[in-house]
Design a protein around this motif. Sequence first.
Motif, mmCIF file in Angstrom:
data_model
loop_
_atom_site.group_PDB
_atom_site.id
_atom_site.type_symbol
_atom_site.label_atom_id
_atom_site.label_comp_id
_atom_site.label_asym_id
_atom_site.label_seq_id
_atom_site.Cartn_x
_atom_site.Cartn_y
_atom_site.Cartn_z
ATOM 1 N N TRP A 86 0.794 -1.203 0.023
ATOM 2 C CA TRP A 86 0.059 -0.034 -0.022
ATOM 3 C C TRP A 86 0.721 1.227 -0.001
ATOM 4 O O TRP A 86 0.609 2.247 -0.761
ATOM 5 N N ARG A 87 1.948 1.243 0.757
ATOM 6 C CA ARG A 87 2.664 2.310 0.983
ATOM 7 C C ARG A 87 3.471 2.760 -0.416
ATOM 8 O O ARG A 87 3.830 3.646 -1.005
ATOM 9 N N GLU A 88 4.268 1.704 -0.991
ATOM 10 C CA GLU A 88 4.808 1.890 -2.337
ATOM 11 C C GLU A 88 3.904 1.901 -3.407
ATOM 12 O O GLU A 88 4.395 2.969 -4.288
ATOM 13 N N LYS A 89 2.692 1.379 -3.616
ATOM 14 C CA LYS A 89 2.120 1.601 -4.957
ATOM 15 C C LYS A 89 0.645 1.830 -4.858
ATOM 16 O O LYS A 89 -0.197 1.877 -5.875
ATOM 17 N N GLY A 90 0.188 1.976 -3.487
ATOM 18 C CA GLY A 90 -1.232 2.261 -3.145
ATOM 19 C C GLY A 90 -2.034 0.849 -3.796
ATOM 20 O O GLY A 90 -3.217 1.152 -4.273
ATOM 21 N N ALA A 91 -1.496 -0.141 -3.738
ATOM 22 C CA ALA A 91 -2.126 -1.404 -4.228
ATOM 23 C C ALA A 91 -2.757 -2.226 -3.040
ATOM 24 O O ALA A 91 -2.162 -2.335 -2.119
ATOM 25 N N ILE A 92 -3.527 -2.895 -3.389
ATOM 26 C CA ILE A 92 -4.159 -4.058 -2.450
ATOM 27 C C ILE A 92 -3.892 -5.410 -3.231
ATOM 28 O O ILE A 92 -4.441 -5.823 -4.217
ATOM 29 N N SER A 93 -3.546 -6.501 -2.429
ATOM 30 C CA SER A 93 -3.591 -7.618 -3.342
ATOM 31 C C SER A 93 -4.720 -8.484 -3.613
ATOM 32 O O SER A 93 -5.636 -8.054 -3.075
ATOM 33 N N THR A 94 -4.446 -9.128 -4.811
ATOM 34 C CA THR A 94 -6.042 -9.774 -5.320
ATOM 35 C C THR A 94 -6.419 -10.690 -4.273
ATOM 36 O O THR A 94 -7.911 -10.597 -3.868
ATOM 37 N N ARG A 95 -5.770 -11.255 -3.260
ATOM 38 C CA ARG A 95 -6.331 -12.076 -2.551
ATOM 39 C C ARG A 95 -7.077 -11.469 -1.377
ATOM 40 O O ARG A 95 -8.047 -11.766 -0.802
ATOM 41 N N ALA A 96 -6.445 -10.113 -1.073
ATOM 42 C CA ALA A 96 -7.000 -9.438 -0.011
ATOM 43 C C ALA A 96 -8.420 -8.824 -0.458
ATOM 44 O O ALA A 96 -9.398 -8.758 0.361
ATOM 45 N N LYS A 97 -8.065 -8.410 -1.714
ATOM 46 C CA LYS A 97 -9.403 -7.816 -2.282
ATOM 47 C C LYS A 97 -10.445 -8.906 -2.370
ATOM 48 O O LYS A 97 -11.728 -8.786 -1.944
ATOM 49 N N THR A 98 -10.438 -9.808 -2.837
ATOM 50 C CA THR A 98 -11.278 -11.106 -2.776
ATOM 51 C C THR A 98 -12.034 -11.392 -1.470
ATOM 52 O O THR A 98 -13.029 -11.558 -1.309
ATOM 53 N N GLY A 99 -10.921 -11.563 -0.457
ATOM 54 C CA GLY A 99 -11.435 -11.860 0.858
ATOM 55 C C GLY A 99 -12.165 -10.743 1.399
ATOM 56 O O GLY A 99 -13.225 -10.840 2.055
#
Length: 118
Positions: free
Chosen positions: A62-75
């Motif tokens: 999150w800090r480096e790319k503002g991204a959320i892993s696909t696994r975390a999104k799905t969950g």
Amino acid sequence: MRLLCLCLAWLMVGIGVVGAFLPILPTTPFLLLAAGLFARASPRLEHWLLNHPLFGTSLRLWREKGAISTRAKTGAVSLMAASFGLFCFFGNPGLPLGAIVATAMALPALFILTRPAE
């Protein structure tokens, strides 16, 4: 000010850890706040949190790319949908309350789904 930041950071860590076990309380936002507060007060504790074996990867992503892993999104989105389904099944809400709760769950879900995936 340093002591205040340290105290608040540890409070955020505590709330984040509790959030790991309670479905209604998020974990990551509190840990992100803790990392920011640790950055101001103790680089050593910031490093510890960002390299934590359980939470570090998602915090760094999150800090480096503002991204959320696909696994975390799905969950996250799956648990929101399941929670809404259980709310409707067991709570039998009327249309106005159901719409309010659906909106309250849909907005964070939309935010999560629109973040970059890694």
